[in-house]
Write a protein that holds these residues in place. Structure first.
Motif, mmCIF file in Angstrom:
data_model
loop_
_atom_site.group_PDB
_atom_site.id
_atom_site.type_symbol
_atom_site.label_atom_id
_atom_site.label_comp_id
_atom_site.label_asym_id
_atom_site.label_seq_id
_atom_site.Cartn_x
_atom_site.Cartn_y
_atom_site.Cartn_z
ATOM 1 N N ASP A 1 -20.482 52.276 7.941
ATOM 2 C CA ASP A 1 -19.300 52.565 8.957
ATOM 3 C C ASP A 1 -18.052 52.171 8.316
ATOM 4 O O ASP A 1 -16.857 52.599 8.799
ATOM 5 C CB ASP A 1 -19.598 51.214 9.966
ATOM 6 N N MET A 2 -17.972 51.017 7.305
ATOM 7 C CA MET A 2 -16.648 50.664 6.779
ATOM 8 C C MET A 2 -15.962 51.890 6.012
ATOM 9 O O MET A 2 -14.716 52.311 6.285
ATOM 10 C CB MET A 2 -16.590 49.597 5.941
ATOM 11 N N ILE A 3 -16.700 52.634 5.195
ATOM 12 C CA ILE A 3 -16.295 53.624 4.624
ATOM 13 C C ILE A 3 -15.869 54.948 5.419
ATOM 14 O O ILE A 3 -14.712 55.608 5.298
ATOM 15 C CB ILE A 3 -17.388 54.132 3.502
ATOM 16 N N GLU A 4 -16.719 55.080 6.653
ATOM 17 C CA GLU A 4 -16.228 55.900 7.708
ATOM 18 C C GLU A 4 -14.888 55.776 8.463
ATOM 19 O O GLU A 4 -14.108 56.816 8.557
ATOM 20 C CB GLU A 4 -17.603 56.294 8.477
ATOM 21 N N ALA A 5 -14.838 54.465 8.483
ATOM 22 C CA ALA A 5 -13.519 54.164 9.239
ATOM 23 C C ALA A 5 -12.255 54.277 8.294
ATOM 24 O O ALA A 5 -11.327 54.725 8.911
ATOM 25 C CB ALA A 5 -13.729 52.574 9.548
ATOM 26 N N ALA A 6 -12.490 53.984 6.850
ATOM 27 C CA ALA A 6 -11.420 54.312 5.976
ATOM 28 C C ALA A 6 -11.073 55.850 5.880
ATOM 29 O O ALA A 6 -10.083 56.101 6.008
ATOM 30 C CB ALA A 6 -11.738 53.858 4.518
ATOM 31 N N LYS A 7 -12.301 56.675 5.894
ATOM 32 C CA LYS A 7 -11.845 58.088 6.030
ATOM 33 C C LYS A 7 -11.304 58.408 7.115
ATOM 34 O O LYS A 7 -10.027 59.244 7.170
ATOM 35 C CB LYS A 7 -13.203 58.550 5.913
ATOM 36 N N VAL A 8 -11.554 57.814 8.546
ATOM 37 C CA VAL A 8 -10.846 58.223 9.592
ATOM 38 C C VAL A 8 -9.377 57.674 9.559
ATOM 39 O O VAL A 8 -8.612 58.491 10.038
ATOM 40 C CB VAL A 8 -11.480 57.649 10.889
ATOM 41 N N ASP A 9 -9.202 56.792 8.995
ATOM 42 C CA ASP A 9 -7.749 56.214 8.700
ATOM 43 C C ASP A 9 -6.779 56.906 7.605
ATOM 44 O O ASP A 9 -5.671 56.751 7.310
ATOM 45 C CB ASP A 9 -7.685 54.733 8.534
ATOM 46 N N GLY A 10 -7.545 57.884 7.075
ATOM 47 C CA GLY A 10 -6.632 58.897 6.054
ATOM 48 C C GLY A 10 -6.716 58.359 4.721
ATOM 49 O O GLY A 10 -6.069 58.792 3.832
ATOM 50 N N ALA A 11 -7.719 57.375 4.365
ATOM 51 C CA ALA A 11 -7.739 56.704 3.016
ATOM 52 C C ALA A 11 -8.165 57.906 1.958
ATOM 53 O O ALA A 11 -9.256 58.578 2.354
ATOM 54 C CB ALA A 11 -8.594 55.364 2.997
ATOM 55 N N THR A 12 -7.610 57.918 0.807
ATOM 56 C CA THR A 12 -8.392 58.803 -0.128
ATOM 57 C C THR A 12 -9.516 58.222 -0.782
ATOM 58 O O THR A 12 -9.815 57.237 -0.596
ATOM 59 C CB THR A 12 -7.214 59.170 -1.172
ATOM 60 N N TRP B 1 -9.847 57.305 -3.683
ATOM 61 C CA TRP B 1 -9.458 56.201 -4.664
ATOM 62 C C TRP B 1 -9.291 54.753 -4.056
ATOM 63 O O TRP B 1 -9.477 53.924 -4.273
ATOM 64 C CB TRP B 1 -8.204 56.558 -5.595
ATOM 65 N N GLN B 2 -8.511 55.157 -2.659
ATOM 66 C CA GLN B 2 -8.027 54.187 -1.894
ATOM 67 C C GLN B 2 -9.238 53.376 -1.250
ATOM 68 O O GLN B 2 -9.480 52.301 -1.216
ATOM 69 C CB GLN B 2 -7.148 54.313 -0.643
ATOM 70 N N ARG B 3 -10.509 54.480 -0.832
ATOM 71 C CA ARG B 3 -11.711 53.678 -0.639
ATOM 72 C C ARG B 3 -12.447 52.888 -1.402
ATOM 73 O O ARG B 3 -12.906 52.137 -1.273
ATOM 74 C CB ARG B 3 -12.762 54.800 -0.018
ATOM 75 N N LEU B 4 -12.060 53.277 -2.897
ATOM 76 C CA LEU B 4 -12.913 52.864 -3.512
ATOM 77 C C LEU B 4 -12.402 51.254 -4.047
ATOM 78 O O LEU B 4 -13.133 50.410 -4.380
ATOM 79 C CB LEU B 4 -12.979 53.747 -5.101
ATOM 80 N N PHE B 5 -11.056 51.381 -4.215
ATOM 81 C CA PHE B 5 -10.444 49.981 -4.780
ATOM 82 C C PHE B 5 -10.169 49.112 -3.484
ATOM 83 O O PHE B 5 -10.080 47.901 -3.668
ATOM 84 C CB PHE B 5 -9.074 50.123 -5.372
ATOM 85 N N LYS B 6 -10.006 49.587 -2.289
ATOM 86 C CA LYS B 6 -9.845 48.989 -1.267
ATOM 87 C C LYS B 6 -10.782 48.528 -0.047
ATOM 88 O O LYS B 6 -11.061 47.304 0.443
ATOM 89 C CB LYS B 6 -8.811 49.563 0.005
ATOM 90 N N VAL B 7 -12.041 49.295 -0.618
ATOM 91 C CA VAL B 7 -13.242 49.026 0.511
ATOM 92 C C VAL B 7 -14.625 48.780 -0.457
ATOM 93 O O VAL B 7 -15.082 47.673 -0.212
ATOM 94 C CB VAL B 7 -13.597 50.108 1.333
ATOM 95 N N ASN C 1 -16.082 44.739 -1.519
ATOM 96 C CA ASN C 1 -17.234 44.328 -1.151
ATOM 97 C C ASN C 1 -18.444 44.177 -2.303
ATOM 98 O O ASN C 1 -19.641 43.822 -1.748
ATOM 99 C CB ASN C 1 -17.548 45.340 0.121
ATOM 100 N N MET C 2 -18.099 44.613 -3.292
ATOM 101 C CA MET C 2 -19.244 44.571 -4.510
ATOM 102 C C MET C 2 -18.871 43.439 -5.475
ATOM 103 O O MET C 2 -19.607 43.466 -6.506
ATOM 104 C CB MET C 2 -19.310 45.976 -5.216
ATOM 105 N N ARG C 3 -17.931 42.586 -5.134
ATOM 106 C CA ARG C 3 -17.507 41.527 -6.124
ATOM 107 C C ARG C 3 -18.768 40.638 -6.529
ATOM 108 O O ARG C 3 -19.027 40.478 -7.704
ATOM 109 C CB ARG C 3 -16.398 40.768 -5.565
#
Length: 318
Positions: A209-220, A222-228, A232-234
């Protein structure tokens, strides 16, 4: 009145204390302590005596070829080791191999984890094929890579002869840096699947759901990779880097099989092996093993400190 107001305005706000642990967190801590207690007791029983014995022997001048000449010399063995250029050269080799291999394994392992996580067709077969190198015994894989880099029979020179720095007569084990490169390649090939497996476990915990929400917000991507994804994998990345760094810092098998320490390719573990097994210097070898143990502890502390992982937040309590 105005002076009091000004003083109150300039007074720094009190620091917020650390929030108290939740009941769930305390219960999980107690459960975790009970679960690991038997393993800790067994490990202490198995390792405590050898550790104290090594610490004890490191305080003596003691060689198996002359056991009657055992002499207490205090910390002299540590002084001998720490002032020897060979020790620092081998430590540099160890750190270099660890940093390079773990960094490359992290990138390739993450790519493999993404593939294993997203693939739908033949998922089980693909995951099994990626994990095959890790299932091979290290000595066997080291011999295989020694053969691959062989001057007369290896396939590396034949397959990659089109590269400007590789030719049919390239002797990979004839100088320092080519030999180090061959050792690192064998290590990366063998242990990247382990890194991928740990990263896959962390990747599976990220909510779609977090990744889909980022897609809806227009994140590319690379942005989904580094921001989401990566934030969350730290915790998973820390565990993967910690395990692999500690394992790489104790590298021995690949060096023993491929170069026997020639061309200045010794590691700290190999130096300890030569002192204890080949030269039978139990005093110096024990001092080296104690220093290696302390180095591993320091490395683990630095990695945990570097990532600053909040385990409570990683569990979703933050």
């Amino acid at each position: 009145m105005s002076t009091t107001s000004a003083t109150a305005a300039t007074k720094p706000a009190p620091k917020r204390g650390k929030p108290p642990a939740s009941d769930r967190s305390r219960a999980e801590n107690r459960l975790g302590q009970r679960l690991v207690a038997p393993a800790v007791v067994v490990m202490l029983l198995v390792t405590a005596w050898p550790m104290f014995q090594a610490l004890y022997l490191s305080l003596f001048r003691y060689r198996l070829t002359s056991p009657d000449d055992k002499e207490f010399i205090g910390l002299s063995n540590y002084g001998t080791v720490l002032t020897d250029p060979l020790f620092w050269q081998d430590t540099w080799n160890t750190v270099l191999i660890m940093v390079v291999t773990v960094a490359i394994e992290l990138v390739i392992g993450f790519a493999f984890a993404m593939v294993m996580h997203r693939i739908v067709f033949a998922r089980g077969a693909i995951r099994t094929s990626i994990l095959i190198p890790y299932g091979i015994i290290t000595v066997v894989s080291a011999y295989a890579w020694q053969f691959a880099f062989s001057l007369n029979n290896g396939f590396v020179n034949a397959w990659f002869g089109w590269l400007p720095w590789i030719s049919a007569d390239t002797n990979w084990f004839g100088s320092h840096w080519p030999a180090m490169f061959a050792i690192m390649v064998s290590e990366i090939w063998k242990t990247t699947p382990f890194m991928a497996l740990l990263l896959l476990a962390g990747l599976s915990q990220i909510s779609e759901d977090m990744i889909e929400a980022a897609k809806v917000d227009g994140a590319t991507w690379w942005q989904r990779l580094f921001k989401v994804i990566l934030p969350n994998m730290r915790a998973a990345i820390m565990v993967a880097v910690l395990f692999r760094a500690l394992d790489a810092f104790r590298i021995f098998d690949n060096i023993y099989v491929m170069t026997r320490g020639a061309q200045d390719t010794e590691s700290s573990s190999f130096l300890t092996y030569r002192q204890v097994i080949e030269q039978m210097q139990l005093g110096l070898g024990s001092a080296l093993s104690v220093l290696l143990f302390l180095s591993v502890l320091l490395l683990a502390a630095l990695i945990v400190k570097l990532f600053k992982v909040d385990l409570a937040q990683a569990r979703g309590e933050g």
